[in-house]
Design an enzyme around this catalytic site. Structure first.
Site, short mmCIF file in Angstrom:
data_model
loop_
_atom_site.label_atom_id
_atom_site.label_comp_id
_atom_site.label_asym_id
_atom_site.label_seq_id
_atom_site.Cartn_x
_atom_site.Cartn_y
_atom_site.Cartn_z
N CYS A 1 -54.28 19.97 -51.51
CA CYS A 1 -53.20 19.98 -52.47
C CYS A 1 -53.75 19.53 -53.81
O CYS A 1 -54.21 18.39 -53.96
CB CYS A 1 -52.11 19.02 -52.00
SG CYS A 1 -50.78 18.91 -53.16
N GLU B 1 -44.33 27.97 -52.46
CA GLU B 1 -45.31 27.27 -51.63
C GLU B 1 -45.03 27.44 -50.15
O GLU B 1 -43.89 27.26 -49.71
CB GLU B 1 -45.28 25.77 -51.94
CG GLU B 1 -46.19 25.36 -53.04
CD GLU B 1 -46.34 23.85 -53.11
OE1 GLU B 1 -46.44 23.19 -52.05
OE2 GLU B 1 -46.35 23.33 -54.21
N CYS C 1 -48.20 23.98 -58.83
CA CYS C 1 -49.12 24.06 -57.70
C CYS C 1 -50.54 24.03 -58.23
O CYS C 1 -50.94 24.92 -58.99
CB CYS C 1 -48.84 25.37 -56.96
SG CYS C 1 -49.95 25.64 -55.59
N GLY D 1 -52.81 26.53 -56.38
CA GLY D 1 -52.31 27.84 -56.81
C GLY D 1 -52.74 28.18 -58.23
O GLY D 1 -53.00 29.35 -58.55
C1 ZDR Z 1 -49.48 23.91 -53.83
C2 ZDR Z 1 -49.87 22.50 -53.66
N1 ZDR Z 1 -48.72 21.68 -53.94
C3 ZDR Z 1 -50.96 22.15 -54.65
O1 ZDR Z 1 -50.67 21.50 -55.68
O2 ZDR Z 1 -52.09 22.57 -54.46
C4 ZDR Z 1 -50.39 22.35 -52.27
C5 ZDR Z 1 -49.36 22.02 -51.22
C6 ZDR Z 1 -49.73 22.63 -49.90
C7 ZDR Z 1 -49.21 24.03 -49.77
N2 ZDR Z 1 -47.78 24.06 -49.66
C8 ZDR Z 1 -49.85 24.64 -48.53
O3 ZDR Z 1 -50.99 25.11 -48.66
O4 ZDR Z 1 -49.25 24.65 -47.44
#
Ligand code: ZDR
Length: 284
Positions: A72, A213, A222, A225
């Protein structure tokens, strides 16, 4: 009772639990309970601080639905700032074991004040089996076609430890992300499901991105992302090696460097500290 701190990075919010001294049995149940915005603290995920025998610290992240993510990006900035601000390390740069390997956050200081956190997010993984995307073994997944609700979309897939499906759109603001996000997340091309980014390129150094997400639905930002977005933009010759990603909740600066590592710089802010009155679900 269990102490916690609440953090946000570009509006992507987390409950952080320091489990260096004592582990919790059932993080998935605790994540579902604590992340609930009515019955819990409210967050997009929980971050767990653990000891590591491979790095200075270990981070685990659980989504609101209890699923565990490998990594994350916004979370690791909050995680790093917690360790620095709460005196668990004196180093401004240290190693963190994650499901995406060992990553290196660096506290950005100016005039003795923390201005943000820059993270070496490691190398992106581009081959079909690494992301994973069905039917693309041994190949990169750049500008391919997928069908959602009878409509064709061009997508580029990137793993930053966790899977991302990047879709370039003409108008990110009006893309029906709430209606369609879940269909991308659970598309048969992605056996471990996927995070999905809807990206409007403003110019070669600037994109507007909105995200659905995996395991959490629409969030304000994200980090992984944003990295995946810039990597996909470069692979499609739409962006320069360094670009700003404008999210619903703030901005991140992403640089895909010559050594193939992706660097992410952005904010991480403490919101409040508290105690969980009842974490029975997790038997803590
Ligand atoms: C998108 C995320 N909040 C970040 O900042 O990188 C990561 C969270 C995890 C995501 N929902 C997943 O890969 O299941």
């Amino acid at each position: 009772m269990k102490n916690f701190t609440k953090w946000q990075g570009c509006g992507n919010d987390f409950v952080l639990l320091d489990c260096l001294q004592e582990d919790i049995q059932d993080y998935a149940a605790l994540a579902r309970k604590v992340c609930d915005r009515h019955y819990g603290v409210g967050a997009d995920g929980i971050l767990v601080v653990l000891p590591s025998d491979k790095a200075d610290f270990r981070m685990r992240i659980f989504n609101t639905d209890g699923s565990e993510a490998e990594m994350c990006g916004n979370g690791i900035r909050c995680f790093a700032r917690y360790l620095y601000d709460f005196g668990l390390t004196k180093k401004t740069s240290f190693t963190v074991e994650t499901g995406a390997g060992i990553l290196v956050p660096e506290i950005v200081l100016a005039d003795g004040q923390v201005r943000g956190v820059k993270v070496d997010m490691g190398e992106p993984h581009l081959l079909g089996e690494e992301i994973p995307v069905v039917g693309f073994d041994g190949q990169k997944v750049i500008n391919q076609v997928m069908t959602v609700e009878d409509q064709e979309y061009h997508f580029t897939a990137v793993s930053m430890g966790n899977p991302h499906c990047v879709i370039f759109v003409d108008d990110a603001e009006h893309f029906p992300i709430y209606e369609l996000g879940h269909k991308f997340e659970t598309h048969e091309l992605f056996p471990r499901k996927t995070n999905t980014e809807f990206v409007e390129v403003k110019d070669r150094k600037h994109v507007r991105m909105r995200v659905w997400e995996r395991g959490a639905a629409v969030t304000l930002a994200c980090g992984t992302g944003s990295c995946a977005t810039v990597v996909a933009g470069i692979l499609n010759d739409k962006l320069d090696r360094e670009a700003e990603v404008e999210l619903d909740g703030g901005k991140l600066l992403i640089h895909w460097a010559d050594n193939n590592h992706v660097f992410m710089t952005g904010p991480a802010e403490l919101v409040f500290s508290g105690e969980l009155a009842d974490c029975e679900a997790a038997s803590c």
